[in-house]
Design a protein around this motif. Structure first.
Motif, mmCIF file in Angstrom:
data_model
loop_
_atom_site.group_PDB
_atom_site.id
_atom_site.type_symbol
_atom_site.label_atom_id
_atom_site.label_comp_id
_atom_site.label_asym_id
_atom_site.label_seq_id
_atom_site.Cartn_x
_atom_site.Cartn_y
_atom_site.Cartn_z
ATOM 1 N N PRO A 124 0.842 -1.206 0.000
ATOM 2 C CA PRO A 124 0.000 0.000 0.000
ATOM 3 C C PRO A 124 0.876 1.255 0.000
ATOM 4 O O PRO A 124 1.964 1.274 0.564
ATOM 5 C CB PRO A 124 -0.788 -0.125 1.302
ATOM 6 C CG PRO A 124 -0.728 -1.568 1.669
ATOM 7 C CD PRO A 124 0.591 -2.063 1.176
ATOM 8 N N GLY A 125 0.368 2.300 -0.656
ATOM 9 C CA GLY A 125 1.101 3.555 -0.716
ATOM 10 C C GLY A 125 1.399 3.980 -2.140
ATOM 11 O O GLY A 125 0.943 3.367 -3.104
ATOM 12 N N PRO A 126 2.173 5.059 -2.303
ATOM 13 C CA PRO A 126 2.456 5.587 -3.646
ATOM 14 C C PRO A 126 3.450 4.714 -4.403
ATOM 15 O O PRO A 126 4.382 4.149 -3.825
ATOM 16 C CB PRO A 126 3.055 6.974 -3.357
ATOM 17 C CG PRO A 126 3.636 6.857 -1.978
ATOM 18 C CD PRO A 126 2.752 5.898 -1.229
ATOM 19 N N HIS A 127 3.245 4.636 -5.703
ATOM 20 C CA HIS A 127 4.145 3.897 -6.595
ATOM 21 C C HIS A 127 4.394 4.754 -7.841
ATOM 22 O O HIS A 127 3.487 5.426 -8.336
ATOM 23 C CB HIS A 127 3.544 2.553 -7.004
ATOM 24 C CG HIS A 127 3.354 1.606 -5.865
ATOM 25 N ND1 HIS A 127 4.305 0.687 -5.494
ATOM 26 C CD2 HIS A 127 2.307 1.443 -5.000
ATOM 27 C CE1 HIS A 127 3.866 -0.013 -4.460
ATOM 28 N NE2 HIS A 127 2.658 0.425 -4.144
ATOM 29 N N THR A 128 5.627 4.705 -8.333
ATOM 30 C CA THR A 128 6.015 5.432 -9.544
ATOM 31 C C THR A 128 6.397 4.423 -10.608
ATOM 32 O O THR A 128 7.289 3.602 -10.397
ATOM 33 C CB THR A 128 7.185 6.391 -9.275
ATOM 34 O OG1 THR A 128 6.805 7.334 -8.264
ATOM 35 C CG2 THR A 128 7.576 7.138 -10.540
ATOM 36 N N ILE A 129 5.713 4.487 -11.743
ATOM 37 C CA ILE A 129 5.992 3.592 -12.867
ATOM 38 C C ILE A 129 6.641 4.417 -13.966
ATOM 39 O O ILE A 129 6.124 5.479 -14.350
ATOM 40 C CB ILE A 129 4.713 2.904 -13.382
ATOM 41 C CG1 ILE A 129 4.177 1.927 -12.330
ATOM 42 C CG2 ILE A 129 4.993 2.149 -14.671
ATOM 43 C CD1 ILE A 129 3.263 2.560 -11.314
ATOM 44 N N ARG A 130 7.753 3.956 -14.459
ATOM 45 C CA ARG A 130 8.521 4.669 -15.485
ATOM 46 C C ARG A 130 8.590 3.811 -16.748
ATOM 47 O O ARG A 130 8.898 2.623 -16.676
ATOM 48 C CB ARG A 130 9.915 4.991 -14.967
ATOM 49 C CG ARG A 130 10.820 5.668 -15.969
ATOM 50 C CD ARG A 130 12.129 6.110 -15.348
ATOM 51 N NE ARG A 130 11.913 7.177 -14.369
ATOM 52 C CZ ARG A 130 12.902 7.802 -13.750
ATOM 53 N NH1 ARG A 130 14.151 7.453 -13.982
ATOM 54 N NH2 ARG A 130 12.628 8.760 -12.889
ATOM 55 N N VAL A 131 8.318 4.446 -17.899
ATOM 56 C CA VAL A 131 8.353 3.774 -19.197
ATOM 57 C C VAL A 131 9.439 4.432 -20.039
ATOM 58 O O VAL A 131 9.415 5.649 -20.258
ATOM 59 C CB VAL A 131 6.996 3.859 -19.921
ATOM 60 C CG1 VAL A 131 7.034 3.077 -21.232
ATOM 61 C CG2 VAL A 131 5.884 3.341 -19.020
ATOM 62 N N GLN A 132 10.388 3.625 -20.522
ATOM 63 C CA GLN A 132 11.506 4.128 -21.311
ATOM 64 C C GLN A 132 11.624 3.330 -22.601
ATOM 65 O O GLN A 132 11.381 2.115 -22.614
ATOM 66 C CB GLN A 132 12.822 4.026 -20.528
ATOM 67 C CG GLN A 132 12.865 4.885 -19.270
ATOM 68 C CD GLN A 132 14.119 4.642 -18.452
ATOM 69 O OE1 GLN A 132 14.378 3.527 -18.016
ATOM 70 N NE2 GLN A 132 14.908 5.685 -18.240
ATOM 71 N N ALA A 133 11.999 4.024 -23.686
ATOM 72 C CA ALA A 133 12.219 3.378 -24.981
ATOM 73 C C ALA A 133 13.232 4.201 -25.753
ATOM 74 O O ALA A 133 13.262 5.431 -25.634
ATOM 75 C CB ALA A 133 10.908 3.253 -25.767
ATOM 76 N N PRO A 134 14.085 3.553 -26.547
ATOM 77 C CA PRO A 134 15.087 4.287 -27.332
ATOM 78 C C PRO A 134 14.431 5.264 -28.299
ATOM 79 O O PRO A 134 13.525 4.905 -29.049
ATOM 80 C CB PRO A 134 15.833 3.174 -28.086
ATOM 81 C CG PRO A 134 15.577 1.927 -27.295
ATOM 82 C CD PRO A 134 14.219 2.094 -26.706
ATOM 83 N N LYS A 170 -4.190 1.168 -2.415
ATOM 84 C CA LYS A 170 -4.869 1.096 -1.127
ATOM 85 C C LYS A 170 -5.140 -0.362 -0.767
ATOM 86 O O LYS A 170 -5.242 -1.218 -1.643
ATOM 87 C CB LYS A 170 -6.194 1.876 -1.178
ATOM 88 C CG LYS A 170 -6.013 3.359 -1.490
ATOM 89 C CD LYS A 170 -7.359 4.076 -1.538
ATOM 90 C CE LYS A 170 -7.173 5.556 -1.862
ATOM 91 N NZ LYS A 170 -8.481 6.255 -1.933
ATOM 92 N N GLU A 171 -5.242 -0.631 0.524
ATOM 93 C CA GLU A 171 -5.465 -2.007 0.984
ATOM 94 C C GLU A 171 -6.739 -2.578 0.374
ATOM 95 O O GLU A 171 -7.794 -1.941 0.355
ATOM 96 C CB GLU A 171 -5.563 -2.049 2.508
ATOM 97 C CG GLU A 171 -4.251 -1.823 3.223
ATOM 98 C CD GLU A 171 -4.339 -2.177 4.700
ATOM 99 O OE1 GLU A 171 -5.311 -2.887 5.069
ATOM 100 O OE2 GLU A 171 -3.460 -1.762 5.464
#
Length: 346
Positions: free
Chosen positions: A178-188, A200-201
């Motif tokens: 639970p809590g904040p998550h950061t998702i990062r998408v990278q491509a050349p 959230k739970e």
């Protein structure tokens, strides 16, 4: 007196062995310093025994238990983790799972409970305790499903909170803390794109991912590939002008084809095929045919070039998809038929 003699005898008997060991170590160090050779650890790491690791793991475990009893969850969990790195003990796994569960890291606790249950021997009294805790934890677990949108380029990489995720983990509900998550998408060749989501739970979230904006690079930059040094896409005005010219050529080709067909009928009707003599109408039709035939040929050529080039140009300029479209276009123009085959490949 016998005992003293025997002890002194044993001590004297060890001296040659110690002397040999010392000479071997000295020779090994000399060879390492001169030639980079590797000798056994008997000379340099005699104190790195398994017992010392076990003792350190036990000390960390005891300190973590004290922190846990005092309510210092962060300190307790960190000590349990360090103890587990030194010795993979089942008791440490269970205590770390309980610690992580208390400080709200439910996905981490879920993974630890499962690992402990897999290695506990049958009949162990702790199995029922671990099973009960795992079942109490399951309804509280949040799940996050990540999906890549269609058309993303090859070589895309996805990471969550700095940890890279494989493509096998896409489209699957994965337990998260639970809590904040950061998702990062990278491509050349594309800017990095970030997404933020708060789990959230007991929740289940789905997030669709795509790459950022295509990067613009200088054509004069050294070391760039041909694909990277393409000029920025221009306005769609000139492609449409090219298509218009091709359309005008096609119209002229159709019109002159109609006129040629009409004059051909007039020639067949007003001229004698044997004597090659024609009436005034037939003679005028022959003259018009000689004038219209080059115009008809040029019109078909302009139509073919204009339509083919213009449509290809339009698909190259107007495409804003992350994955570049490769158009496959074929236009067949004859005096009798007009065939257009168009396909866009991804």
């Amino acid at each position: 007196m016998r005992v003293n003699f025997e002890l002194s005898h044993l001590q004297d008997s060890r001296r040659p062995a110690r002397a040999i060991h010392g000479w071997v170590c000295a020779l090994g160090i000399l060879l390492v310093s001169v030639g980079g050779l590797v000798f056994p650890r008997v000379c340099l790491a005699k104190d790195a025994t398994p017992g010392s690791k076990a003792a350190a793991a036990e000390a960390l475990f005891s300190a973590a238990r004290s922190d846990l009893a005092a309510g210092q969850l962060d300190a307790a969990c960190e000590k349990f983790q360090d103890s587990l790195k030194l010795e993979r003990a089942t008791g440490t796994l269970l205590n770390l799972a309980a610690c992580e569960s208390k400080r709200g890291r439910l996905a981490s606790a879920w993974s630890l409970w499962r690992e402990a249950l897999e290695i506990l021997p049958p009949g162990d009294s702790r199995i029922s305790f671990a099973t009960r805790e795992l079942n109490l934890l399951l309804p509280r677990l949040p799940y996050l499903t990540l999906r890549l949108e269609r058309g993303v380029p090859k070589g895309v990489k996805v990471s969550r909170n700095g940890m890279e995720l494989g493509h096998a983990g896409m489209n699957l509900p994965i337990p998260v803390d639970p809590g904040p998550h950061t998702i990062r998408v990278q491509a050349p060749g594309y800017d990095t794109r970030e997404y933020s989501i708060t789990a959230k739970e007991g929740s289940s979230e789905t997030l669709s991912l795509n790459v950022g904006v295509r990067q613009k690079v200088s054509q004069k930059h050294p070391g760039l590939t041909k694909e990277d040094t393409r000029a920025p896409r221009a306005s769609t005005l000139w492609p449409w002008v090219t298509v218009g010219v091709g359309g005008a050529g096609l119209g002229a080709a159709v019109a002159t084809t109609f006129l040629l067909e009409r004059d051909r009928s007039t020639v067949e009707r007003e001229c004698d095929s044997v004597s090659k003599l024609c009436s005034s109408k037939g003679f005028d039709a022959v003259k018009r045919t000689r004038t219209l035939l080059p115009v008809n040929t040029v019109s078909f050529g302009v139509a073919a070039l204009g339509l083919t080039g213009g449509i290809y140009w339009l698909t190259s300029v107007a495409s804003d998809e992350p994955e570049e479209r490769v158009p496959a276009l074929a236009i067949t123009l004859t005096k009798e038929t007009l065939g257009v085959d168009y396909e866009t490949q991804f």
